[in-house]
Motif scaffolding. Structure first.
Motif, PDB file in Angstrom:
ATOM      1  N   THR A 358     -33.823  -5.128 -26.338  1.00  0.00           N
ATOM      2  CA  THR A 358     -34.096  -5.061 -24.903  1.00  0.00           C
ATOM      3  C   THR A 358     -32.953  -5.729 -24.142  1.00  0.00           C
ATOM      4  OG1 THR A 358     -36.464  -5.177 -25.357  1.00  0.00           O
ATOM      5  CG2 THR A 358     -35.762  -5.635 -23.102  1.00  0.00           C
ATOM      6  N   VAL A 359     -32.481  -5.080 -23.076  1.00  0.00           N
ATOM      7  CA  VAL A 359     -31.312  -5.558 -22.336  1.00  0.00           C
ATOM      8  C   VAL A 359     -31.703  -5.878 -20.895  1.00  0.00           C
ATOM      9  CG1 VAL A 359     -28.984  -4.986 -21.532  1.00  0.00           C
ATOM     10  CG2 VAL A 359     -29.745  -4.232 -23.794  1.00  0.00           C
ATOM     11  N   LEU A 360     -31.215  -7.017 -20.396  1.00  0.00           N
ATOM     12  CA  LEU A 360     -31.386  -7.408 -18.996  1.00  0.00           C
ATOM     13  C   LEU A 360     -30.003  -7.687 -18.425  1.00  0.00           C
ATOM     14  CD1 LEU A 360     -33.250  -8.260 -16.608  1.00  0.00           C
ATOM     15  CD2 LEU A 360     -33.214 -10.575 -17.563  1.00  0.00           C
ATOM     16  N   GLU A 361     -29.633  -6.969 -17.343  1.00  0.00           N
ATOM     17  CA  GLU A 361     -28.299  -7.104 -16.756  1.00  0.00           C
ATOM     18  C   GLU A 361     -28.401  -7.509 -15.292  1.00  0.00           C
ATOM     19  OE1 GLU A 361     -25.397  -3.995 -18.675  1.00  0.00           O
ATOM     20  OE2 GLU A 361     -27.234  -2.946 -18.074  1.00  0.00           O
ATOM     21  N   GLY A 362     -27.230  -7.680 -14.675  1.00  0.00           N
ATOM     22  CA  GLY A 362     -27.167  -7.923 -13.240  1.00  0.00           C
ATOM     23  C   GLY A 362     -27.344  -9.364 -12.837  1.00  0.00           C
ATOM     24  N   VAL A 363     -27.031 -10.303 -13.727  1.00  0.00           N
ATOM     25  CA  VAL A 363     -27.182 -11.724 -13.419  1.00  0.00           C
ATOM     26  C   VAL A 363     -25.809 -12.385 -13.454  1.00  0.00           C
ATOM     27  CG1 VAL A 363     -28.273 -13.886 -14.075  1.00  0.00           C
ATOM     28  CG2 VAL A 363     -29.470 -11.721 -14.472  1.00  0.00           C
ATOM     29  N   THR A 364     -25.497 -13.170 -12.431  1.00  0.00           N
ATOM     30  CA  THR A 364     -24.252 -13.940 -12.391  1.00  0.00           C
ATOM     31  C   THR A 364     -24.565 -15.343 -11.891  1.00  0.00           C
ATOM     32  OG1 THR A 364     -22.928 -11.965 -11.923  1.00  0.00           O
ATOM     33  CG2 THR A 364     -21.924 -14.103 -11.437  1.00  0.00           C
ATOM     34  N   ILE A 365     -24.057 -16.344 -12.603  1.00  0.00           N
ATOM     35  CA  ILE A 365     -24.184 -17.731 -12.143  1.00  0.00           C
ATOM     36  C   ILE A 365     -22.962 -18.042 -11.287  1.00  0.00           C
ATOM     37  CG2 ILE A 365     -24.341 -20.143 -12.845  1.00  0.00           C
ATOM     38  CD1 ILE A 365     -25.572 -19.206 -15.467  1.00  0.00           C
ATOM     39  N   LYS A 366     -23.172 -18.191  -9.992  1.00  0.00           N
ATOM     40  CA  LYS A 366     -22.060 -18.398  -9.068  1.00  0.00           C
ATOM     41  C   LYS A 366     -21.772 -19.887  -8.918  1.00  0.00           C
ATOM     42  CE  LYS A 366     -23.029 -14.125  -6.547  1.00  0.00           C
ATOM     43  NZ  LYS A 366     -23.330 -13.501  -5.233  1.00  0.00           N
ATOM     44  N   ALA A 367     -20.564 -20.266  -9.335  1.00  0.00           N
ATOM     45  CA  ALA A 367     -20.158 -21.674  -9.259  1.00  0.00           C
ATOM     46  C   ALA A 367     -18.644 -21.716  -9.109  1.00  0.00           C
ATOM     47  CB  ALA A 367     -20.606 -22.426 -10.503  1.00  0.00           C
ATOM     48  N   LYS A 368     -18.138 -21.241  -7.977  1.00  0.00           N
ATOM     49  CA  LYS A 368     -16.707 -21.143  -7.750  1.00  0.00           C
ATOM     50  C   LYS A 368     -16.049 -22.521  -7.809  1.00  0.00           C
ATOM     51  CE  LYS A 368     -16.583 -16.685  -7.060  1.00  0.00           C
ATOM     52  NZ  LYS A 368     -15.913 -15.796  -8.046  1.00  0.00           N
TER      53      LYS A 368
END
Length: 481
Positions: A358-368
């Protein structure tokens, strides 16, 4: 003037030779059952001033396979405390001596409530006599001689759990496993599957449901919650069929005639070699650097998944892995920063794993602009480096060089993998650096770069400073698996 009908009693309700205390009744007895030794005499408190009780007790401690040693108790209880109940039609007088008044019997073997029990069963050898207020039988002597003959009975107290059948699944081609839930912790329970258990489909329009069993199946449970049924005991292959099972349970120390428990259920027979896949759903997280994923069972195969392993994958091949029970939230730590993340989940049931990922996509941890060093051990803390960052990575393949005779230069021989060394430096502002200084003591750490690189390393830390508000931090380490 003899004492008759010596038996167990729960309050004023007589129980015979044994008091069976059921788990389902706990809510009605928050303080425990009022257990007594019940009996009758010809006369009441006008003739009986007290009762002397001698008890030898032993039992099986909760979950223990061994019975304890006998312990002895004795008490003389005034008649006023023995719950006198006179007959309105001239019959015998009933009494009940509370077990709580017989020395330390209740303190040692109680409480008399299923959830808080100390013992699974208690055996009692009870002797009891009445002490008279006068010489009713003309025996002469003093008050110490004015008493009845001893009455004797062997009694018991048994706790009775609840059982619920949950699943029936083939674990191998030769073994069907019926699982059940219970709060009972004994491993010596005997079981017997009712021979009337049946398959809930007819072989013809006017025929009855066929039996699921070709012979009697009984024995000792393989483990708490698990009954093993050989395929040779089945009338047919049951995979995918709905069956009605009834199972009887009884611990080995208790004769079946004195009380057994049963559980019945309609179960669709599955196959553990074909595990359901899992579901993954993004859940809210209070931590900006962690991703919370709720797991579930997709129900798309023959056997429920009981455990889910979730991995975070990136283009570099790095993965953070967490395993949880199906239905729980997987908290993913050590995921790369500022890069799209892909999470993969695989279900398992202890025998097989799901064929589908099972795949879950579209997540980004934003910490510039943030470099993160976080201990793998949650108690080891985390440090953000924001100022004056510098990074370096060096890699070396696994290789040995050997000088072979006849060759001008050594030859190289490569294995699989190698070593990768990581270093990150920065400045802490208004932070003395105590957390980062102590972090190596907690073991490995995640080292996360702002560009999405992520490593798990065995780290070393150095601190130096010229000004009290600024700490120069250097974290270096070798990547580990």
């Amino acid at each position: 003037m003899a004492i008759l009908d010596l038996q167990m009693a729960d309050g004023s309700a007589l129980c015979g030779v044994g008091a069976r205390l059921y788990e389902r009744d706990d809510a009605g007895y928050p303080g425990g059952h009022d257990l007594r030794f019940g009996f009758t005499t010809e006369l009441g408190s006008d003739a009986n001033k007290s009762f002397t009780v001698r008890v030898s007790a032993k039992g099986y401690a909760k979950g223990s396979p061994y019975e304890g040693q006998w312990r002895d108790y004795e008490a003389t209880v005034p008649a006023a405390q023995c719950n006198e109940l006179r007959s309105h039609v001239g019959g015998r007088t009933a009494w009940g001596v509370p077990l709580s008044l017989v020395g330390a019997l209740t303190a040692d073997f109680g409480p008399w409530r299923y959830e808080t029990r100390a013992y699974d069963t208690v055996t009692l050898a009870v002797s009891l006599r009445a002490n008279w207020s006068s010489d009713l039988m003309g025996v002469g002597g003093g008050e110490d001689d004015w008493h009845s003959e001893w009455a004797y009975a062997e009694l018991y107290i048994g706790f009775m759990p609840e059982y619920a059948l949950t699943t029936a699944e083939y674990e191998t081609s030769e073994l069907l496993v019926i699982e059940y839930s219970t709060t009972w912790t004994r491993q010596d329970d005997r079981f017997a599957i009712d021979t009337g258990s049946y398959v809930m489909e007819s072989d013809g329009a006017l025929t009855a449901f066929p039996s699921a069993l070709s012979r009697e199946v009984w024995g000792t449970v393989a483990a708490p919650g698990r009954i093993e049924v050989p395929v040779s005991a089945l009338t047919r292959h049951l995979k995918g069929k709905k069956c009605f099972f009834t199972v009887y349970f009884n611990p080995s120390y208790r004769p079946i005639i004195t009380g057994r428990q049963s559980a019945s259920a309609e179960l669709t027979v599955g196959d553990k070699s074909n595990c359901n896949s899992c579901t993954l759903e993004l859940a809210g997280s209070d931590d900006p650097y962690h991703v919370a994923i709720r797991t579930g069972d997709a129900g798309d195969a023959d056997s429920a998944c009981t455990q889910v392993t979730v991995k975070c994958r990136t283009g570099s091949g790095y993965s953070a892995t967490t395993t949880v029970k199906c239905g729980e939230v997987a908290v993913m730590r050590g995921c790369p920063l500022n890069t799209p993340l892909v999470f993969e989940g695989v279900g398992s049931n202890g025998v097989s794993t799901s064929k589908k990922v099972t795949v879950l996509e579209g997540v980004t941890i934003k910490a510039k602009g943030v470099a993160l060093i976080e201990s793998v051990d949650p108690s080891g803390g985390r440090v953000e480096l924001v100022y004056n960052q510098s990074f370096s990575v060096s890699s070396e393949a696994e290789c040995d060089t050997v000088k072979l005779a006849g060759r001008r230069r050594p030859s190289s021989f490569y294995g699989h993998g190698g070593t990768r060394s990581v270093k990150v430096e920065g400045v802490l502002l208004d932070d003395k650096g105590a957390d980062i200084e102590a972090m190596p003591e907690y073991g490995d750490a995640f080292v996360l770069f702002p560009d999405g690189r992520a490593y798990k390393c065995r780290i070393s830390v150095s601190l130096d400073w010229d000004f009290s508000r600024l700490r120069n931090v250097s974290v270096s380490g070798e990547e580990v698996g």
